[in-house]
Design a protein around this motif. Structure first.
Motif, mmCIF file in Angstrom:
data_model
loop_
_atom_site.group_PDB
_atom_site.id
_atom_site.type_symbol
_atom_site.label_atom_id
_atom_site.label_comp_id
_atom_site.label_asym_id
_atom_site.label_seq_id
_atom_site.Cartn_x
_atom_site.Cartn_y
_atom_site.Cartn_z
ATOM 1 N N ASN A 25 0.823 -1.211 0.000
ATOM 2 C CA ASN A 25 0.000 0.000 0.000
ATOM 3 C C ASN A 25 0.855 1.259 0.000
ATOM 4 O O ASN A 25 2.038 1.229 0.353
ATOM 5 C CB ASN A 25 -0.968 -0.008 1.196
ATOM 6 C CG ASN A 25 -0.300 0.361 2.516
ATOM 7 O OD1 ASN A 25 0.011 1.525 2.772
ATOM 8 N ND2 ASN A 25 -0.083 -0.642 3.380
ATOM 9 N N ASN A 51 -4.040 4.433 -0.166
ATOM 10 C CA ASN A 51 -4.584 5.146 0.990
ATOM 11 C C ASN A 51 -4.819 6.603 0.576
ATOM 12 O O ASN A 51 -3.865 7.369 0.439
ATOM 13 C CB ASN A 51 -3.597 5.091 2.159
ATOM 14 C CG ASN A 51 -2.978 3.716 2.340
ATOM 15 O OD1 ASN A 51 -3.663 2.708 2.259
ATOM 16 N ND2 ASN A 51 -1.673 3.676 2.579
ATOM 17 N N TYR A 126 -11.304 -0.092 2.934
ATOM 18 C CA TYR A 126 -10.704 -0.128 4.268
ATOM 19 C C TYR A 126 -10.443 1.306 4.735
ATOM 20 O O TYR A 126 -10.606 2.267 3.970
ATOM 21 C CB TYR A 126 -9.388 -0.917 4.263
ATOM 22 C CG TYR A 126 -8.307 -0.323 3.378
ATOM 23 C CD1 TYR A 126 -7.320 0.519 3.895
ATOM 24 C CD2 TYR A 126 -8.273 -0.588 2.010
ATOM 25 C CE1 TYR A 126 -6.340 1.069 3.079
ATOM 26 C CE2 TYR A 126 -7.303 -0.046 1.187
ATOM 27 C CZ TYR A 126 -6.343 0.784 1.734
ATOM 28 O OH TYR A 126 -5.380 1.336 0.910
ATOM 29 N N LYS A 128 -7.407 3.616 6.972
ATOM 30 C CA LYS A 128 -6.087 3.641 7.596
ATOM 31 C C LYS A 128 -5.837 5.029 8.176
ATOM 32 O O LYS A 128 -5.835 6.019 7.442
ATOM 33 C CB LYS A 128 -4.992 3.305 6.582
ATOM 34 C CG LYS A 128 -3.580 3.415 7.165
ATOM 35 C CD LYS A 128 -2.496 3.185 6.126
ATOM 36 C CE LYS A 128 -1.143 3.592 6.665
ATOM 37 N NZ LYS A 128 -0.044 3.399 5.680
ATOM 38 N N VAL A 165 -6.529 -0.588 9.098
ATOM 39 C CA VAL A 165 -5.098 -0.878 9.042
ATOM 40 C C VAL A 165 -4.399 -0.207 10.218
ATOM 41 O O VAL A 165 -4.668 0.954 10.536
ATOM 42 C CB VAL A 165 -4.494 -0.377 7.714
ATOM 43 C CG1 VAL A 165 -2.991 -0.619 7.675
ATOM 44 C CG2 VAL A 165 -5.174 -1.067 6.534
ATOM 45 N N VAL A 184 -6.021 -5.224 9.851
ATOM 46 C CA VAL A 184 -4.936 -5.568 8.941
ATOM 47 C C VAL A 184 -3.646 -5.041 9.550
ATOM 48 O O VAL A 184 -3.498 -3.828 9.750
ATOM 49 C CB VAL A 184 -5.147 -4.967 7.538
ATOM 50 C CG1 VAL A 184 -3.971 -5.307 6.626
ATOM 51 C CG2 VAL A 184 -6.453 -5.471 6.934
ATOM 52 N N GLU A 186 0.162 -3.937 9.667
ATOM 53 C CA GLU A 186 0.973 -3.275 8.650
ATOM 54 C C GLU A 186 2.420 -3.119 9.097
ATOM 55 O O GLU A 186 2.716 -2.882 10.268
ATOM 56 C CB GLU A 186 0.382 -1.891 8.366
ATOM 57 C CG GLU A 186 1.150 -1.064 7.357
ATOM 58 C CD GLU A 186 0.524 0.301 7.150
ATOM 59 O OE1 GLU A 186 0.411 0.729 5.993
ATOM 60 O OE2 GLU A 186 0.156 0.956 8.154
ATOM 61 N N SER A 242 0.233 -6.292 5.268
ATOM 62 C CA SER A 242 0.382 -5.235 4.285
ATOM 63 C C SER A 242 1.672 -4.474 4.561
ATOM 64 O O SER A 242 2.062 -4.299 5.719
ATOM 65 C CB SER A 242 -0.816 -4.271 4.345
ATOM 66 O OG SER A 242 -0.755 -3.313 3.301
ATOM 67 N N CYS A 244 3.682 -0.831 3.712
ATOM 68 C CA CYS A 244 3.486 0.533 3.229
ATOM 69 C C CYS A 244 4.767 1.099 2.644
ATOM 70 O O CYS A 244 5.834 1.020 3.268
ATOM 71 C CB CYS A 244 3.014 1.436 4.371
ATOM 72 S SG CYS A 244 2.797 3.173 3.880
#
Length: 280
Positions: A25, A51, A126, A128, A165, A184, A186, A242, A244
């Protein structure tokens, strides 16, 4: 890292391990008005989840719409990147909002992006949190717990089935699980970690990593071993679904591509954890 499905296991064949799966992401849509930050189109084409800034730390209606259209074009999952009300500080300053005020701010941001998505035939997959809000709720202290409750209150009212997230191993993810909100975990490709598994403050030297090859190697090791090196050289357990890669840092596109190429080259399957961007 997600657990492969039964279909994946059959496809791997007898005696063979299925490929690990992870989401990639990036924070995008962080311009404002005539001001642009980063090459969103190139970054979105590289990742599996986007995001999208919702107007409180960056972003405006036009920027959000453009970002959503780009995500639709590339089949990239769309997430609401919610923040403290802090345009001047890019959402990286703590805001001492009470729970009701912060819950309303988070709900407002989700609703803004949801409206633009609906108009364009897209959907939010989702949520975040961003910047100081992300770090505050990750901390295991009264201030973090208070703002975590506010974020979760907004999520529960908007959609209790919408994934959120958060930092792997954080107090926020534990609170979200206890509340029944899908979570989730991260990891951050280009950020340094403390021995306790927190992110090194951006105020500290070395907090942001800039060597694309080094970062790519760290993420391959993360997926393979479930650990990442801390600043003191120890290995920190980080079980993440996930990863980033920041879209606003110098060399963001090269960094994202290096991480993606290294992961796929190591046999990792890149897949979004959320539903696709198109409404359905």
């Amino acid at each position: 890292m997600t657990v492969p499905t039964t279909t994946d296991e059959r496809a791997a064949g007898p005696g063979r391990q299925p490929a690990p799966t992870v989401d990639l992401n990036a924070d995008v849509g962080e311009g404002f008005g005539r001001w642009e930050l980063g090459d969103d189109a190139a970054v979105i084409a590289t990742v599996t989840s986007a995001n999208v800034a919702c107007g409180f730390h960056a972003g405006d209606p036009s920027t959000m719409a453009t970002t959503v259209r780009t995500a639709l074009e590339h089949g990239v999952a769309i997430g609401a990147h919610v923040a403290y009300r802090d345009l001047a500080g890019f959402g990286r300053r703590y805001v001492d909002a009470d729970e009701a005020e912060l819950a309303g701010d988070v709900l407002y941001q989700i609703g803004a992006l949801a409206g633009i998505c609906r108009a364009l035939g897209a959907r939010i997959g989702y949520v975040k949190p961003h910047g100081a809000l992300y770090n505050t709720i990750a901390a295991d202290d009264p201030r973090g717990a208070r703002h975590a409750r506010a974020v979760l209150s907004a999520l529960q009212r908007y959609d209790p089935a919408l994934p959120v997230v958060g930092l792997a191993g954080s107090a926020f993810l534990r609170a979200a699980r206890d509340a029944g909100q899908p979570v989730v975990a991260e990891a951050f490709a280009d950020r340094a970690y403390t021995p306790e598994g927190a992110l090194v403050s951006r105020r500290e030297p070395g907090a942001v990593l800039h060597d694309a090859d080094e970062v790519a190697e760290r993420m391959v090791a993360l997926v393979r071993t479930g650990t990442v090196p801390a600043v003191d050289g120890t290995e920190v357990p980080v079980q993440a679904e996930s990863i980033c890669v920041h879209g606003d840092s110098p060399g963001a596109v090269a960094m994202a591509r290096a991480v993606r190429d290294a992961l796929t080259g190591a046999g990792v399957d890149l897949q979004p954890f959320a539903a696709g961007p198109r409404a359905g």
